[in-house]
Design a protein around this motif. Structure first.
Motif: not given
Length: 163
Positions: A129, A131-132, A134-135, A140-141
């Motif tokens: 995803t 979000n994943n 970005a992590e 940032s997303v």
């Protein structure tokens, strides 16, 4: 069920479950099976040396993915070479036209700059995803979305030119 601490046994189990994904990720960066194996070995070695520093098992996949990406990028920088797709695609499910389209796609992905290539690989080949991603990339997303949007636009243009 695994508890929240990471010991050598747990590390081996988790790496064993993730090894194919790690290999695919390295291969997408370097397009050579031997180089990808070397990258994965180096990444697993680095992860093993520092696995006790990982405070929470829920971050294991993100952590080891980041290590493989960094090792892949380091490898490419060290070799300072262009990365090409191997000519033989061993899967029998592709006909000649599909092989050409696949080669064109991989060549177009190889032309992406910066994090764009990594983001496309993580999103569309690893199924992660936004979000994943970005992590994993520690950004940032919105930055991931921006890079992905630009990368897809570049890919469309590149693939349209090849038609």
């Amino acid at each position: 069920m695994l508890d929240n601490c990471l010991d050598k046994n747990t590390f081996c189990i988790l790496i064993n479950e993730k090894k194919e994904s790690l290999y695919r990720m390295a291969y997408m960066h370097v397009k050579n099976s031997d180089d990808a194996l070397e990258i994965v070995q180096e990444a697993i070695y680095k992860a093993y040396l520092s696995f006790e520093k990982l405070k929470d098992l829920k971050y294991f996949n993100t952590w080891v993915t980041r290590i493989v990406i960094n090792c892949s990028l380091d490898y490419i920088r060290k070799r300072k070479k262009l990365v090409f797709l191997e000519e033989n695609i061993s899967s029998g499910e592709y006909n000649a036209d599909n092989k050409e389209e696949l080669i064109d796609l991989y060549n177009a992905i190889d032309k992406l700059k910066g994090n764009s290539k990594t983001i496309v690989i993580l999103k569309y080949f690893e199924g992660l995803t936004i979000n994943n991603i970005a992590e994993i990339l520690n950004c940032s997303v919105s930055k991931v979305k921006n890079h992905l949007h630009k990368a897809l636009k570049e890919l469309r243009l590149e693939l349209k030119e090849e038609d």
